[in-house]
Design a protein around this motif. Structure first.
Motif, PDB file in Angstrom:
ATOM      1  N   ALA A  68       1.334  -1.388   0.198  1.00 32.99           N
ATOM      2  CA  ALA A  68       0.398   0.018  -0.186  1.00 32.99           C
ATOM      3  C   ALA A  68       1.039   1.273  -0.108  1.00 32.99           C
ATOM      4  O   ALA A  68       2.047   1.146   0.949  1.00 32.99           O
ATOM      5  CB  ALA A  68      -0.974  -0.040   1.452  1.00 32.99           C
ATOM      6  N   PHE A  69       0.532   2.669  -0.361  1.00 34.05           N
ATOM      7  CA  PHE A  69       1.390   3.755  -0.645  1.00 34.05           C
ATOM      8  C   PHE A  69       0.655   4.550  -0.577  1.00 34.05           C
ATOM      9  O   PHE A  69      -0.691   4.917  -0.908  1.00 34.05           O
ATOM     10  CB  PHE A  69       2.310   3.733  -1.932  1.00 34.05           C
ATOM     11  N   ILE A  70       0.835   5.866  -0.240  1.00 39.90           N
ATOM     12  CA  ILE A  70       0.116   7.352  -0.649  1.00 39.90           C
ATOM     13  C   ILE A  70       1.304   8.097  -1.584  1.00 39.90           C
ATOM     14  O   ILE A  70       2.291   7.700  -1.846  1.00 39.90           O
ATOM     15  CB  ILE A  70       0.445   8.410   0.449  1.00 39.90           C
ATOM     16  N   MET A  82      -2.460  12.774  -3.154  1.00 43.30           N
ATOM     17  CA  MET A  82      -3.659  12.297  -4.482  1.00 43.30           C
ATOM     18  C   MET A  82      -4.319  11.413  -4.012  1.00 43.30           C
ATOM     19  O   MET A  82      -4.046  10.317  -3.999  1.00 43.30           O
ATOM     20  CB  MET A  82      -2.806  12.381  -5.616  1.00 43.30           C
ATOM     21  N   GLY A  83      -5.749  11.333  -3.688  1.00 48.36           N
ATOM     22  CA  GLY A  83      -6.524  10.831  -3.185  1.00 48.36           C
ATOM     23  C   GLY A  83      -6.829  10.053  -1.759  1.00 48.36           C
ATOM     24  O   GLY A  83      -5.238  10.340  -1.464  1.00 48.36           O
ATOM     25  N   ASP A  84      -7.238   8.542  -1.601  1.00 43.42           N
ATOM     26  CA  ASP A  84      -6.731   7.862  -0.255  1.00 43.42           C
ATOM     27  C   ASP A  84      -6.164   7.328  -0.660  1.00 43.42           C
ATOM     28  O   ASP A  84      -5.576   7.001  -1.883  1.00 43.42           O
ATOM     29  CB  ASP A  84      -8.116   6.568  -0.156  1.00 43.42           C
ATOM     30  N   PRO A  85      -5.199   5.842   0.054  1.00 47.09           N
ATOM     31  CA  PRO A  85      -4.083   5.289   0.090  1.00 47.09           C
ATOM     32  C   PRO A  85      -4.782   4.725  -0.862  1.00 47.09           C
ATOM     33  O   PRO A  85      -5.399   4.003  -1.406  1.00 47.09           O
ATOM     34  CB  PRO A  85      -3.701   4.863   1.481  1.00 47.09           C
ATOM     35  N   VAL A  86      -3.406   3.687  -1.660  1.00 46.52           N
ATOM     36  CA  VAL A  86      -3.796   2.648  -2.607  1.00 46.52           C
ATOM     37  C   VAL A  86      -3.263   1.756  -1.990  1.00 46.52           C
ATOM     38  O   VAL A  86      -2.186   1.221  -1.424  1.00 46.52           O
ATOM     39  CB  VAL A  86      -3.135   3.131  -3.949  1.00 46.52           C
ATOM     40  N   GLU A  91      -4.518  -0.786   5.857  1.00 46.19           N
ATOM     41  CA  GLU A  91      -3.028  -0.402   5.460  1.00 46.19           C
ATOM     42  C   GLU A  91      -2.897   1.362   6.037  1.00 46.19           C
ATOM     43  O   GLU A  91      -2.662   1.698   6.480  1.00 46.19           O
ATOM     44  CB  GLU A  91      -2.130  -1.004   4.950  1.00 46.19           C
ATOM     45  N   TRP A  92      -5.023   1.932   5.649  1.00 49.96           N
ATOM     46  CA  TRP A  92      -5.407   2.953   5.860  1.00 49.96           C
ATOM     47  C   TRP A  92      -4.367   4.242   6.811  1.00 49.96           C
ATOM     48  O   TRP A  92      -4.069   4.837   5.927  1.00 49.96           O
ATOM     49  CB  TRP A  92      -6.395   3.048   5.049  1.00 49.96           C
ATOM     50  N   PRO A  93      -4.698   3.547   7.806  1.00 50.71           N
ATOM     51  CA  PRO A  93      -5.071   4.238   9.109  1.00 50.71           C
ATOM     52  C   PRO A  93      -3.097   4.465   9.524  1.00 50.71           C
ATOM     53  O   PRO A  93      -3.275   5.326   9.516  1.00 50.71           O
ATOM     54  CB  PRO A  93      -5.583   3.480  10.589  1.00 50.71           C
ATOM     55  N   GLU A  94      -2.784   3.078   9.286  1.00 45.37           N
ATOM     56  CA  GLU A  94      -1.022   3.036   9.970  1.00 45.37           C
ATOM     57  C   GLU A  94      -0.181   4.318   9.097  1.00 45.37           C
ATOM     58  O   GLU A  94       0.529   5.349   9.322  1.00 45.37           O
ATOM     59  CB  GLU A  94      -0.633   2.401   9.659  1.00 45.37           C
ATOM     60  N   LEU A  95      -0.687   4.133   7.368  1.00 49.00           N
ATOM     61  CA  LEU A  95      -0.092   5.252   6.323  1.00 49.00           C
ATOM     62  C   LEU A  95      -0.483   6.707   5.714  1.00 49.00           C
ATOM     63  O   LEU A  95       0.745   7.418   6.265  1.00 49.00           O
ATOM     64  CB  LEU A  95      -0.866   4.822   4.893  1.00 49.00           C
ATOM     65  N   ILE A  96      -1.379   6.554   6.754  1.00 50.10           N
ATOM     66  CA  ILE A  96      -2.175   8.771   7.114  1.00 50.10           C
ATOM     67  C   ILE A  96      -1.924   8.644   7.966  1.00 50.10           C
ATOM     68  O   ILE A  96      -1.131   9.986   7.646  1.00 50.10           O
ATOM     69  CB  ILE A  96      -4.009   8.575   7.221  1.00 50.10           C
ATOM     70  N   TRP A  97      -1.598   8.382   9.055  1.00 49.61           N
ATOM     71  CA  TRP A  97      -0.561   9.033  10.102  1.00 49.61           C
ATOM     72  C   TRP A  97      -0.044   9.184   9.712  1.00 49.61           C
ATOM     73  O   TRP A  97       1.643  10.391  10.584  1.00 49.61           O
ATOM     74  CB  TRP A  97      -0.782   8.260  11.664  1.00 49.61           C
ATOM     75  N   ARG A  98       1.097   7.976   9.565  1.00 50.11           N
ATOM     76  CA  ARG A  98       2.645   8.527   8.830  1.00 50.11           C
ATOM     77  C   ARG A  98       2.430   9.059   8.150  1.00 50.11           C
ATOM     78  O   ARG A  98       4.010  10.068   8.014  1.00 50.11           O
ATOM     79  CB  ARG A  98       3.023   7.027   8.613  1.00 50.11           C
ATOM     80  N   GLU A 119     -14.265   6.552   4.738  1.00 56.93           N
ATOM     81  CA  GLU A 119     -13.384   6.317   5.382  1.00 56.93           C
ATOM     82  C   GLU A 119     -12.943   7.698   6.617  1.00 56.93           C
ATOM     83  O   GLU A 119     -11.803   7.640   6.264  1.00 56.93           O
ATOM     84  CB  GLU A 119     -11.543   5.805   4.999  1.00 56.93           C
ATOM     85  N   LEU A 120     -14.009   8.658   6.151  1.00 60.13           N
ATOM     86  CA  LEU A 120     -13.777  10.460   6.449  1.00 60.13           C
ATOM     87  C   LEU A 120     -13.336  10.527   7.963  1.00 60.13           C
ATOM     88  O   LEU A 120     -12.500  10.910   8.446  1.00 60.13           O
ATOM     89  CB  LEU A 120     -15.233  10.691   6.163  1.00 60.13           C
TER      90      LEU A 120
END
Length: 259
Positions: A68-70, A82-86, A91-98, A119-120
């Motif tokens: 997964a990546f941002i 650009m947009g939500d994580p892919v 895996e999104w919450p950890e990536l967004i906080w990082r 996932e707002l």
């Protein structure tokens, strides 16, 4: 004298704050190695906008599993994802906080552009403010029709194009390279007519490697390509599926007007 001393004090505080602020990152450069790692994640994603990662104009922040990546860019102090994580949603919450922490290291402003609504709560927990920019349109293909009053405008457009001798065709990915010269002609004419330069980030731009990754829809007249669009496809889409139109067509170059 007191006012002068106050002015000196404010100036000193402002100068110290500027000196203590973390230095901005060097300009983000495209790395082929990162893009190679991105490709399998993109092709495994149901998010059609994940294909924007293949433009080659963004940096990437991967999770530890590298599944997964941002994708993001930096403009001034704004770090814009650009947009939500892919990748998998777990895996999104950890990536967004990082990503937020990475922005904080450089005293940057955290921005997520064109996120979905599913996932707002993660972004709200991050302390971000939400601004609605628009909505995503989907077409239920099994009920779609040009008949009736609701399809009048589109039906008129289709009839006009057919009357002018135009046909619509989807070119498979393996045949795109042979069409690149005609695509280039259309693209250059579009830029000249619009009196603009190439776009990027959330919009496509003309790049042979990028266009060769996708099938394309074209409008032809007497065999000549008048307009084209590259087609994004999400993972898990069944061929000839009649459910929701998850094959997102991304506007790339409008059809040129007839003369």
């Amino acid at each position: 004298m007191r006012a002068l001393a106050g002015a000196f004090g404010v100036t000193a505080i402002f100068t110290a704050a500027k000196l203590l602020r973390p230095s901005p990152p060097k300009s983000i450069t495209f790395e082929q190695e990162n893009l190679d790692n991105v490709v399998p994640v993109v092709f495994a994603s149901e998010q059609t906008n994940a294909n924007l990662a293949l433009l080659g104009d963004k940096a990437f922040l991967f999770n530890q599993k590298a599944n997964a990546f941002i994708m993001y860019g930096v403009e001034g102090r704004s770090w814009i994802a650009m947009g939500d994580p892919v990748g998998p949603k777990e895996e999104w919450p950890e990536l967004i906080w990082r990503f937020r922490e990475k922005c904080d290291i450089y005293d940057g402003r955290t921005v997520f552009y064109e996120i979905g609504r599913e996932e707002l709560h993660i972004y709200l927990d991050l302390g971000l403010t939400l601004i609605k920019l628009g909505e995503e349109g989907r077409v239920l293909l099994e009920n779609f029709s040009l008949e009736g009053s609701s399809g009048k405008g589109l039906r008129h457009t289709v009839n006009r194009f057919e009357k002018d001798g135009c046909i619509f065709e989807i070119i498979p990915r393996e045949n795109i390279s042979a069409c690149i010269p005609e695509f280039k002609t259309v693209s250059d004419a579009w830029l000249e007519k619009k009196n603009t330069r190439e776009k990027g980030f959330s919009l496509g731009f003309f790049d042979e490697d990028y266009l060769n990754r996708f099938p394309a829809g074209v409008i032809r007249k007497e065999g000549k390509i008048l307009g084209f669009t590259n087609i994004f496809m999400g993972a898990g889409i069944k061929k000839n599926s009649t459910r929701y139109g998850r094959r997102n067509i991304w506007r790339h170059r409008a059809v040129l007007p007839f003369r």
